[in-house]
Design an enzyme around this catalytic site. Structure first.
Site, PDB file in Angstrom:
ATOM      1  N   CYS A   1      13.467   5.707  -7.443  1.00 26.88           N
ATOM      2  CA  CYS A   1      13.595   4.761  -8.563  1.00 26.88           C
ATOM      3  C   CYS A   1      14.723   4.996  -9.555  1.00 26.88           C
ATOM      4  CB  CYS A   1      12.263   4.686  -9.286  1.00 26.88           C
ATOM      5  SG  CYS A   1      11.013   3.941  -8.226  1.00 26.88           S
TER       6      CYS A   1
ATOM      7  N   THR B   1       8.695  -2.627  -9.992  1.00 22.72           N
ATOM      8  CA  THR B   1       9.722  -2.602 -11.035  1.00 22.72           C
ATOM      9  C   THR B   1      10.727  -3.715 -10.744  1.00 22.72           C
ATOM     10  OG1 THR B   1       9.446  -0.225 -11.232  1.00 22.72           O
ATOM     11  CG2 THR B   1      11.497  -1.162 -12.097  1.00 22.72           C
TER      12      THR B   1
ATOM     13  N   ALA C   1       0.853  -1.205   0.000  1.00 20.39           N
ATOM     14  CA  ALA C   1       0.000   0.000   0.000  1.00 20.39           C
ATOM     15  C   ALA C   1       0.882   1.245   0.000  1.00 20.39           C
ATOM     16  CB  ALA C   1      -0.911  -0.019   1.224  1.00 20.39           C
TER      17      ALA C   1
ATOM     18  N   LYS D   1      10.474  -1.189 -18.542  1.00 20.96           N
ATOM     19  CA  LYS D   1      10.324  -0.300 -17.375  1.00 20.96           C
ATOM     20  C   LYS D   1      11.696   0.232 -16.938  1.00 20.96           C
ATOM     21  CE  LYS D   1       9.129   1.852 -13.808  1.00 20.96           C
ATOM     22  NZ  LYS D   1       8.479   3.144 -13.838  1.00 20.96           N
TER      23      LYS D   1
ATOM     24  N   ALA E   1       4.565   9.280 -12.215  1.00 16.32           N
ATOM     25  CA  ALA E   1       5.589  10.062 -11.505  1.00 16.32           C
ATOM     26  C   ALA E   1       4.924  10.668 -10.281  1.00 16.32           C
ATOM     27  CB  ALA E   1       6.154  11.146 -12.411  1.00 16.32           C
TER      28      ALA E   1
ATOM     29  N   THR F   1      11.192  -2.511  -4.044  1.00 20.64           N
ATOM     30  CA  THR F   1      12.305  -3.305  -4.597  1.00 20.64           C
ATOM     31  C   THR F   1      13.584  -2.463  -4.517  1.00 20.64           C
ATOM     32  OG1 THR F   1      11.626  -2.485  -6.789  1.00 20.64           O
ATOM     33  CG2 THR F   1      10.920  -4.697  -6.194  1.00 20.64           C
ATOM     34  N   PRO F   2      14.020  -2.139  -3.291  1.00 24.72           N
ATOM     35  CA  PRO F   2      15.148  -1.213  -3.144  1.00 24.72           C
ATOM     36  C   PRO F   2      16.477  -1.830  -3.578  1.00 24.72           C
ATOM     37  CG  PRO F   2      14.574  -2.165  -1.019  1.00 24.72           C
ATOM     38  CD  PRO F   2      13.557  -2.667  -1.989  1.00 24.72           C
TER      39      PRO F   2
END
Ligand code: NAD
Ligand code: UGA
Length: 464
Positions: free
Chosen positions: A277, A133, A11, A221, A165, A93-94
């Protein structure tokens, strides 16, 4: 498969707004957004819409129209996975901070945990949609995990990367340039693609929905973000050349942007791109290229990051040298901490790195940002671990408005392009500052002539 119930795991900045729009445009669907973070879910459920966990213009309106009708936020992950036909994975997804690929590869542990959870809980066939991503080929790993359950449940994996964005998320979701859906070419793959296409067709024109194979979708992506960030590093590299030659980077950007082959978007020079990102996705691209032996490709994209780091450092260094090579004990006001306007997100914001370099020089920093809390600012700095928490508290203050932040300052650094900074009473600010008073405009939002007339020494980026 007929989709009536959707579950979204995660979330966050993507899961929340994306599911809100899907729910708004598809009143016949029930959308449950789930998260392990209880506090975040409580904030999404707050009756006071100013307490939503993310600030995004227009989000409160869509939430007020959908929440409690066909959009729900919950921590009951198992229940909602089980009763949904379609599950989006929209977790973070760091960049990995440990082990193999540390500092480069994407950390897929949250994605894998989500897949394992789905595998454990699902009792009926599901379409699993990658919204996060991800590195190219991740769908194969997810499929392996899901297929190993032995429960007989069938899973179809789709890739549906998000291109919104922050700050313009609601508009980007409402009128996307394109929606990208990757899937298998098998008949069950095609059915799954159709099920997702149908959801988007509720508001997105058919021609703007692009379907591809899974790997093209996953890779596109990363490549889209790399191309966007590359443009910023390109113009930022030219900004340094402009400062040395008397050219004005904004004039150069305008001149080249009028060439329709180049185009005029994403040519705004800055103190460096931030956000969760761009950096992580390029590092990931570099890592993938390197892992498969494409060293030249990896080096090419890595240069985008090198220029971005250089731009942040260059900006801090310019403050230091302009202030006669010492900022120790001097007050520097920061206007803006968020990585761009109209968001409260500070991940990888250039401000953090500029502050870090100036705090190393023992400057006193006073920050004002309209949407970022002081807790978040201290947390960002403490995470860098360059100083103790106490040292950060002593050297850095957070103010509630621009006037307080700038009072008695030797210099102002504009780090975020918030609209309200353009309409500040600059005369009032100047009168209450130490002289000579400098403005370092990290976003080039001010008119040089206008502030110089007041008495400020103006230092924009890419302007001599
Ligand atoms: P975020 O950190 O804001 O949100 C991710 C959420 O996932 C968090 O609330 C976290 O608690 C939750 N989560 C993590 N593991 C979980 C689990 N096992 N079960 C349930 N919940 C879990 O991240 P974000 O900014 O929304 O980004 C999500 C993904 O979307 C990333 O891959 C990012 O690259 C991509 N993306 C982000 C943006 C953006 O503007 N932020 C835009 C496009 C794509
Ligand atoms: C970016 C992409 O624009 C989205 O398409 C993508 O979905 C998203 O990353 C993602 O994958 O997370 P976002 O980071 O939210 O979106 O915001 P941008 O508008 O792209 O700005 C990123 C950074 O670049 C900001 O710090 C911004 O100030 C800076 N920027 C942007 C510039 O310095 N100059 C520009 O011309 C444009």
């Amino acid at each position: 498969m007929i989709v009536k119930n959707i579950c979204c795991i995660g979330a966050g900045y993507v899961g929340g707004p994306t599911m809100a729009i899907i729910a708004q445009k598809n009143p016949n669907l029930v959308v449950n957004v789930v998260d392990i973070n209880k506090e975040r879910i409580n904030q999404w459920n707050s009756s006071d819409l100013s307490k939503l966990p993310i600030y995004e213009p227009g989000l409160d309106k869509v939430i007020s129209e959908t929440r409690g009708k066909n959009l729900f936020f919950s921590t009951d992950i198992d229940k909602h996975i089980d009763k949904s036909e379609m599950i989006f994975i929209s977790v973070n997804t760091p960049t990995k901070t440990y082990g193999d690929g540390k500092g480069m590869a994407a950390d897929l542990k949250y994605v894998e945990l989500s897949a394992r959870k789905i595998a454990k809980v699902a009792k009926t066939d599901k379409i699993v949609v990658e919204k996060s991503t991800l590195p190219v080929k991740t769908a194969a790993a997810i499929k392996n995990i899901l297929d190993e359950t032995g429960s007989g449940v069938r899973f179809e994996i789709l890739s549906n990367p998000e291109f919104l964005a922050e700050g313009t998320a609601m508009r980007d979701l409402e009128v996307p340039d394109r929606v990208l859906i990757g899937g298998n070419e098998s008949s069950s793959g095609k059915k799954a693609i159709k099920a997702l296409v149908d959801i988007y067709l509720s508001w997105v024109p058919k021609d703007n929905i692009l379907t591809t194979n899974l790997w093209s979708s996953e890779l596109s992506k990363l490549v889209a973000n790399a191309f966007l960030a590359q443009r910023i590093s390109s113009i930022n590299s030219i900004s340094e050349l402009c400062e040395k030659t008397g050219a004005d980077v904004e004039e150069v950007a305008k001149a080249i942007g009028m060439d329709s082959r180049i185009g005029n978007k994403f040519l705004q020079t800055s103190v460096g791109f931030g956000g969760s990102c761009f950096q992580k996705d390029i590092l990931n691209l570099v890592y993938i290229a390197r892992s498969i032996g494409l060293k030249k490709v990896a080096d090419y994209w890595n240069q985008v990051i090198i220029i971005n780091n250089h731009q942040r450092k260059r900006f801090a260094k310019r403050i230091l040298t302009s202030l006669y090579n010492t900022v120790s004990g001097k007050k520097i006001a920061f206007l803006g901490w968020a990585f761009k306007k109209n968001t409260n997100d500070t991940r990888e914001s250039a401000s953090i790195y500029v502050a870090d370099l100036l705090l190393d020089e023992m400057a006193n920093i006073d920050i004002y940002d309209p949407k970022v809390s002081s807790d978040k600012i201290y947390r960002d700095l403490n995470l860098l671990a360059s100083r103790t928490e106490n040292e950060n508290k002593t050297l850095l203050k957070v103010s509630q408005n621009a006037y307080d932040a700038c009072e008695n300052a030797h210099a102002i650094a504009i780090l975020t392009e918030w609209d309200e900074f353009k309409t500040i009473d600059w005369n009032r600010i100047y009168n209450n500052m130490n002289k000579p008073a400098f403005i370092f405009d990290g976003r080039n939002i001010l008119e040089k002539k206008q502030v110089e007339k007041i008495g400020f020494i103006y230092k924009g980026i890419g302007k001599s």
